[in-house]
Motif scaffolding. Structure first.
Motif, short mmCIF file in Angstrom:
data_model
loop_
_atom_site.label_atom_id
_atom_site.label_comp_id
_atom_site.label_asym_id
_atom_site.label_seq_id
_atom_site.Cartn_x
_atom_site.Cartn_y
_atom_site.Cartn_z
N GLY A 88 0.79 -1.22 0.00
CA GLY A 88 0.00 0.00 0.00
C GLY A 88 0.82 1.27 0.00
N ILE A 89 2.07 1.16 -0.44
CA ILE A 89 2.96 2.33 -0.48
C ILE A 89 2.92 2.87 -1.90
CG2 ILE A 89 5.31 3.16 -0.07
CD1 ILE A 89 5.68 0.61 1.70
N ILE A 90 2.06 3.83 -2.12
CA ILE A 90 1.81 4.34 -3.47
C ILE A 90 1.65 5.85 -3.40
CG2 ILE A 90 0.29 4.26 -5.49
CD1 ILE A 90 -0.66 1.50 -4.48
N HIS A 91 2.35 6.57 -4.26
CA HIS A 91 2.03 7.98 -4.45
C HIS A 91 2.50 8.43 -5.83
CE1 HIS A 91 6.10 9.72 -3.99
NE2 HIS A 91 6.28 8.95 -2.95
N ALA A 92 1.83 9.45 -6.34
CA ALA A 92 2.14 10.00 -7.65
C ALA A 92 3.40 10.85 -7.57
CB ALA A 92 0.96 10.84 -8.14
N PRO A 93 3.95 11.27 -8.71
CA PRO A 93 5.13 12.15 -8.69
C PRO A 93 4.87 13.39 -7.83
CG PRO A 93 4.75 11.35 -10.90
CD PRO A 93 3.57 10.90 -10.10
N CYS A 94 5.83 13.74 -7.02
CA CYS A 94 5.67 14.83 -6.05
C CYS A 94 6.73 15.89 -6.25
CB CYS A 94 5.75 14.27 -4.62
SG CYS A 94 7.32 13.45 -4.27
N HIS A 95 6.46 17.09 -5.74
CA HIS A 95 7.44 18.18 -5.66
C HIS A 95 8.14 18.42 -7.01
CE1 HIS A 95 7.40 16.48 -1.38
NE2 HIS A 95 6.74 17.63 -1.33
N LEU A 96 7.35 18.39 -8.06
CA LEU A 96 7.92 18.57 -9.39
C LEU A 96 8.36 20.00 -9.65
CD1 LEU A 96 5.45 16.35 -11.46
CD2 LEU A 96 7.78 15.79 -10.73
N ASN A 97 7.90 20.94 -8.82
CA ASN A 97 8.29 22.34 -8.99
C ASN A 97 9.45 22.77 -8.10
OD1 ASN A 97 6.33 22.95 -10.97
ND2 ASN A 97 4.76 23.14 -9.38
N ASP A 98 10.10 21.81 -7.45
CA ASP A 98 11.28 22.17 -6.65
C ASP A 98 12.28 22.92 -7.52
OD1 ASP A 98 10.29 20.91 -4.39
OD2 ASP A 98 11.69 19.23 -4.45
N ALA A 99 12.72 24.10 -7.13
CA ALA A 99 12.41 24.85 -5.93
C ALA A 99 12.70 26.32 -6.26
CB ALA A 99 13.23 24.39 -4.76
N ILE A 100 12.39 27.19 -5.30
CA ILE A 100 12.59 28.63 -5.43
C ILE A 100 13.81 29.04 -4.62
CG2 ILE A 100 11.55 30.89 -5.00
CD1 ILE A 100 10.15 29.22 -7.15
N ILE A 101 14.66 29.90 -5.17
CA ILE A 101 15.82 30.41 -4.44
C ILE A 101 15.33 31.19 -3.22
CG2 ILE A 101 17.79 31.99 -4.53
CD1 ILE A 101 18.30 29.45 -6.07
N ALA A 102 15.79 30.79 -2.04
CA ALA A 102 15.30 31.39 -0.80
C ALA A 102 15.74 32.84 -0.64
CB ALA A 102 15.77 30.57 0.39
N ARG A 103 16.96 33.17 -1.09
CA ARG A 103 17.44 34.56 -1.04
C ARG A 103 18.52 34.76 -2.09
NH1 ARG A 103 18.53 32.28 3.67
NH2 ARG A 103 20.63 31.44 3.99
N SER A 104 18.72 35.99 -2.44
CA SER A 104 19.66 36.32 -3.51
C SER A 104 21.08 35.94 -3.13
CB SER A 104 19.60 37.81 -3.83
OG SER A 104 18.31 38.18 -4.27
N ASP A 105 21.84 35.51 -4.14
CA ASP A 105 23.26 35.23 -3.95
C ASP A 105 24.03 35.78 -5.15
OD1 ASP A 105 22.90 33.40 -6.06
OD2 ASP A 105 22.81 31.66 -4.74
N ASP A 106 25.23 35.34 -5.35
CA ASP A 106 26.07 35.88 -6.43
C ASP A 106 25.57 35.51 -7.82
OD1 ASP A 106 27.71 36.93 -4.50
OD2 ASP A 106 29.17 35.29 -4.57
N ILE A 107 24.72 34.51 -7.90
CA ILE A 107 24.27 34.00 -9.21
C ILE A 107 22.80 34.25 -9.44
CG2 ILE A 107 24.11 31.96 -10.69
CD1 ILE A 107 26.99 32.77 -10.11
N TYR A 108 21.97 33.98 -8.42
CA TYR A 108 20.52 34.02 -8.59
C TYR A 108 19.89 35.09 -7.70
CZ TYR A 108 21.13 29.37 -10.66
OH TYR A 108 21.52 28.31 -11.44
#
Length: 602
Positions: free
Chosen positions: A158-178
């Motif tokens: 009974g261990i079943i689930h659909a694809p998850c967290h496909l939108n991972d992820a958002i940059i939490a705070r600005s850095d040198d690149i993003y």
């Protein structure tokens, strides 16, 4: 006691009692003894040391009624095959328990047994060469059951689930690149630590240990490293362990910035609610870069480039290029640097130095850099990396170099890699000597523990630490063949599989009495508890600090609760499983090398 003296004692007991050893004549009455028998619930390889424990006071009335002899009953042949005298009662200092030793190492015949005394019985256990096969296969497959970003289907449980967290992820705070709020593709990988966070630190150490295991033992144990374990990639002609490790490596590659630096983790800003992973709707963030994670990443990718070249040559090239980019970033950033804010940890673990994790290795990154330089050297044989190894060895203290392998400290992996893959290097001889000194220290702790327990720190993740102490003993045994080291490693696996104060197998779905209520978000959401628990998960174990406030504090090995709320003692983590797998596979490999016949007893 010396192994040979134990065997001699067992032989004497056997000879004295052989005349009645074929009759099932226990001195049982309706009243049972006031103790219980603890044993590794899976059992033992025929060549292994075999020790059980009688837990609890054997009172005067018990000895008058039943004596101090325990019967070994063969449940297949339906007869008593051995009688063993209890050892002297000893109080265990880490639990307060009264224990007596039962040593039946003389018994080597494959079968299923129970230990019996005064109307009580131990759990059934096997003696045989394939005794840990199910454990190893289930623990390996547990990684598939915790995949992120893809279908998971185990209809039988009974261990079943659909694809998850496909939108991972958002940059939490600005850095040198993003800039803050930028979306980058970091889907995939494995969920960890009982919820839906994903961490470079634990993924790196898990992949590193499992990759080494596959390299060293896939040919020796093709039935354990098969391509038929029931994951989506099965039957593709590639051992499933490599397919599963590629899931983690793919995610790790996505976590690298274009300049070579590596982000630390992905999670929501709040702890995951009790829903299936595909039902979680909160925004998920990717959190700051760090030099420790970047170095761990560099080492793992260099190792993968070497280990996977004969399977996926182009992919191996990709891994090596990523490792080199990470190393160049480290070269441009010579001092430890971690992009962290307190708000990073409102929905996930910190996995840095903290009030909980206070080890010295977390205050430096030279342990991780040493690991990275070692793997890059072993893969490329470029002298530049060896020069870095030489320099870093001067900066990492022996207490770190010869500690246990964990996400907090990757330096021991550098030592073990050199001993395994470059034994002619100048440092290898000294490493071997230091490794043996460390193993002797562990062996002394075992001898002074009534539970024969090697770990001296009963803190968060103590079961993982126990497994790693056993692994150190196995590496020392492999290079020196001191039997006490092999027996000590067996003791640690025995502890994890039932010879502990709780009498529990700490791996779900294994043994006759295993953990039932693991702190695991998906399991709790779908009520996959008890016999329906996700199988093959090792829990953290006793923790004297017990930060979740469920199990008793400051009770040593008694500071544990099989309770789904006890995240500080009953949570699983991917690196816990990796450590236990290394212990089990390497232990059985040493016994198999000693075995004189090619046949395998199931």
């Amino acid at each position: 006691m010396n192994q040979y003296l134990r065997c001699l004692l067992s032989i004497i007991v056997w000879c004295l009692l052989v005349s009645c050893s074929h009759r099932e004549t226990p001195l049982y009455s309706q009243q049972k003894a006031s103790c219980r028998i603890l044993v590794n619930q899976l059992g033992f390889h025929p060549n292994a040391q075999k020790i059980a424990l009688v837990q609890g006071a054997v009172c005067h009335e018990d000895t008058l009624r039943y004596g101090t002899i325990v019967e070994v009953f063969d449940t297949v042949r339906h007869r008593v095959v051995l009688r063993v005298a209890m050892g002297t009662a000893v109080i265990d200092q880490q639990s307060g328990d009264t224990l007596r030793t039962l040593d039946f190492s003389i018994l080597t015949t494959p079968s299923v047994y129970r230990l019996r005394y005064g109307g009580i019985e131990s759990p059934a256990f096997h003696i045989g060469r394939g005794v840990y096969d199910q454990l190893i296969i289930l623990m390996m497959r547990s990684y598939y059951l915790q995949r992120c970003g893809s279908w998971v289907r185990d209809t039988a449980r009974g261990i079943i689930h659909a694809p998850c967290h496909l939108n991972d992820a958002i940059i939490a705070r600005s850095d040198d690149i993003y800039k803050q709020g930028t979306h980058i593709h970091v889907h995939g990988g494995w969920h960890d630590a009982g919820d839906y966070g994903k961490y470079i630190a634990t993924a790196a150490v898990s992949v590193a240990e499992l990759l080494s295991l596959a390299e060293d033992y896939a040919e020796m144990f093709p039935h354990l490293f098969s391509d038929t374990t029931g994951i989506p990639e099965s039957m593709n002609g590639i051992a499933d362990v490599y397919d599963e490790l590629k899931v983690a490596l793919d995610w790790m590659l996505r976590m690298q910035r274009p300049d070579g630096a590596v982000f630390r983790k992905v999670s929501g800003a709040s702890w995951s609610p009790l829903v299936a992973p595909d039902e979680e709707r909160q925004t998920r963030y990717v959190y700051g870069i760090s030099t420790p994670e970047t170095a761990k990443f560099a080492g793992v990718m260099a190792h993968a480039a070497r280990a996977l070249r004969n399977i996926w040559q182009h992919y191996a090239d990709t891994c090596l290029q990523a490792a080199v980019r990470a190393w160049h970033y480290l070269a441009r950033t010579p001092h430890m640097a971690v992009d962290w804010q307190a708000s990073d940890d409102t929905g996930s673990g910190k996995y840095l130095f903290s009030d909980v994790d206070t080890e010295y290795a977390l205050t430096i990154d030279t342990d991780d850099r040493l690991y990275a330089a070692t793997e890059l050297f072993l893969t490329t044989r470029d002298s530049t990396y060896y020069q870095a190894v030489e320099l870093l060895l001067q900066q990492v203290p022996d207490s770190v170099l010869f500690g246990i392998v964990e996400w907090k400290n990757m330096a021991p992996l550098a030592v073990l890699r050199i001993l395994r893959h470059a034994p002619s290097l100048p440092h290898a001889v000294a490493f071997k000597q230091q490794l043996h000194r460390r193993a002797y220290q562990i062996e002394q702790r075992i001898e002074h523990s009534a539970y024969r327990y090697a770990n001296e720190r009963i803190v968060w993740g103590s079961n993982k630490m126990t497994a790693e102490e056993g692994v150190i003993l196995l590496h020392a045994y492999h290079t020196g063949k001191h039997r006490r080291f092999l027996d000590g490693a067996q003791d640690q696996l025995d502890f994890l599989l039932g010879r502990n104060p709780q009498g529990l197998c700490f791996v779900s779905g294994i043994g006759s009495s295993s953990v039932q209520r693991i702190c695991h978000t998906f399991a709790r959401a779908k009520r996959l508890l008890g016999k329906s628990m996700i199988p093959g998960l090792l829990v953290g174990g006793a923790n004297e600090m017990e930060q979740s406030g469920i199990a008793p504090k400051q009770r040593g090995l008694r500071s544990y609760a099989d309770d789904e709320r006890s995240y500080a003692t009953n949570e699983n983590a991917i690196d816990y499983n990796a450590a236990a797998l290394v212990l089990a596979v390497r232990l059985i490999a040493e016994f198999e090398r000693e075995h004189c016949t090619p046949a395998r007893d199931k």
